[in-house]
Design an enzyme around this catalytic site. Structure first.
Site, PDB file in Angstrom:
ATOM      1  N   MET A  99       0.844  -1.188   0.000  1.00 28.96           N
ATOM      2  CA  MET A  99       0.000   0.000   0.000  1.00 28.96           C
ATOM      3  C   MET A  99       0.881   1.240   0.000  1.00 28.96           C
ATOM      4  O   MET A  99       1.649   1.446   0.939  1.00 28.96           O
ATOM      5  CB  MET A  99      -0.905   0.015   1.232  1.00 28.96           C
ATOM      6  CG  MET A  99      -1.928  -1.089   1.254  1.00 28.96           C
ATOM      7  SD  MET A  99      -2.894  -1.074   2.790  1.00 28.96           S
ATOM      8  CE  MET A  99      -1.728  -1.880   3.896  1.00 28.96           C
ATOM      9  N   GLY A 187       1.424   4.272   4.550  1.00 31.29           N
ATOM     10  CA  GLY A 187       2.256   3.368   3.752  1.00 31.29           C
ATOM     11  C   GLY A 187       2.582   2.079   4.460  1.00 31.29           C
ATOM     12  O   GLY A 187       3.082   2.099   5.575  1.00 31.29           O
ATOM     13  N   SER A 188       2.346   0.950   3.839  1.00 34.93           N
ATOM     14  CA  SER A 188       2.500  -0.312   4.545  1.00 34.93           C
ATOM     15  C   SER A 188       2.275  -1.496   3.613  1.00 34.93           C
ATOM     16  O   SER A 188       2.286  -1.352   2.398  1.00 34.93           O
ATOM     17  CB  SER A 188       1.518  -0.355   5.719  1.00 34.93           C
ATOM     18  OG  SER A 188       0.257   0.136   5.314  1.00 34.93           O
ATOM     19  N   ARG A 189       2.018  -2.667   4.224  1.00 31.28           N
ATOM     20  CA  ARG A 189       1.886  -3.887   3.441  1.00 31.28           C
ATOM     21  C   ARG A 189       1.033  -4.894   4.212  1.00 31.28           C
ATOM     22  O   ARG A 189       1.011  -4.902   5.439  1.00 31.28           O
ATOM     23  CB  ARG A 189       3.288  -4.431   3.199  1.00 31.28           C
ATOM     24  CG  ARG A 189       3.388  -5.855   2.697  1.00 31.28           C
ATOM     25  CD  ARG A 189       4.841  -6.169   2.420  1.00 31.28           C
ATOM     26  NE  ARG A 189       5.120  -7.587   2.441  1.00 31.28           N
ATOM     27  CZ  ARG A 189       6.301  -8.118   2.183  1.00 31.28           C
ATOM     28  NH1 ARG A 189       7.317  -7.338   1.895  1.00 31.28           N
ATOM     29  NH2 ARG A 189       6.473  -9.422   2.227  1.00 31.28           N
TER      30      ARG A 189
END
EC number: 4.1.1.65
Length: 219
Positions: A99, A187-189
């Site tokens: 993301m 922001g990430s995953r």
């Protein structure tokens, strides 16, 4: 489109910062027109960036007992067979969705069922695309077992910009497919671990949408 509840505090802090910044510039540099206009433009841009990050658009969600629905908006960056060492301790199919800061950051349950396992891990803030982020970054691990007894593990992973993971589930909860289970800021995953032999319906590089895109079909 609505604003997600996780954004209220961040948006309020942003507005306060912008107000103070502009007040200082007007007081100290009121006669420097170009500087005042530059600060105005930057202030508007900052507000819009933060506002769009916390958007929560209304959607018609996908559903299906044998379907694994994408838990987040973003891009598919990993599809591989790998060893899952925290809960299953065996080989699984991993699908990872990255993301970026411009994606919707609501996280949604990929399947319906019972939360069999939950754990929060404090950790580092490596870039979300770094392979070590799955085991070293701040993260949560959730395992949901569907009515047929098939467990699916999904993991929120903080990125280089993310500094707060939010979750709304605990062990024993009954959860519904596509409902919110958490949120990651800036922001990430998300990693999803599926049984070997699961039919994967996406490819590397695909742009996916949380609650809508069908990642896989359970057999």
């Amino acid at each position: 489109m609505t604003i997600h509840k996780e954004g209220y505090t961040s948006i309020a802090i942003t507005v306060l910062f912008i107000f103070i910044l502009n007040a200082v510039i007007d007081y100290r540099f009121g006669d420097v027109a170009w500087l005042r206009w530059l600060v105005y433009i930057v202030s508007v841009a900052l507000f819009l960036i933060v506002l769009q990050f916390f958007r929560s658009p209304r959607r018609m969600f996908s559903a299906g007992d044998n379907l694994v629905i994408c838990p987040a908006d973003g891009k598919v960056v990993v599809i591989e067979e790998t060893e899952e060492g925290e809960y299953f301790k065996d080989k699984r199919l991993q699908v990872s969705v990255f993301m970026s800061p411009i994606n919707v950051h609501v996280n949604r349950n990929p399947i319906s069922g019972t939360v069999k396992f939950f754990k929060y891990h404090p950790g580092k803030y490596l870039a979300a695309w770094n392979p070590k982020s799955s085991t070293e970054n701040e993260r949560t691990t959730v395992v949901v077992e569907n009515a047929e007894g098939t467990p699916v593990l999904f993991r929120q992973i903080a990125g280089a910009l993310a500094r707060r993971i939010v979750w709304y589930v605990k062990e024993g909860d009954e959860v519904k497919q596509a409902e919110e289970f958490g949120f990651i800021k800036f922001g990430s995953r998300v990693d999803i671990f599926l049984p070997l032999g699961t039919k994967i319906n996406v490819n590397l590089g695909d742009v996916v949408r949380g609650g809508i895109t069908t990642l896989a079909e359970l057999t």
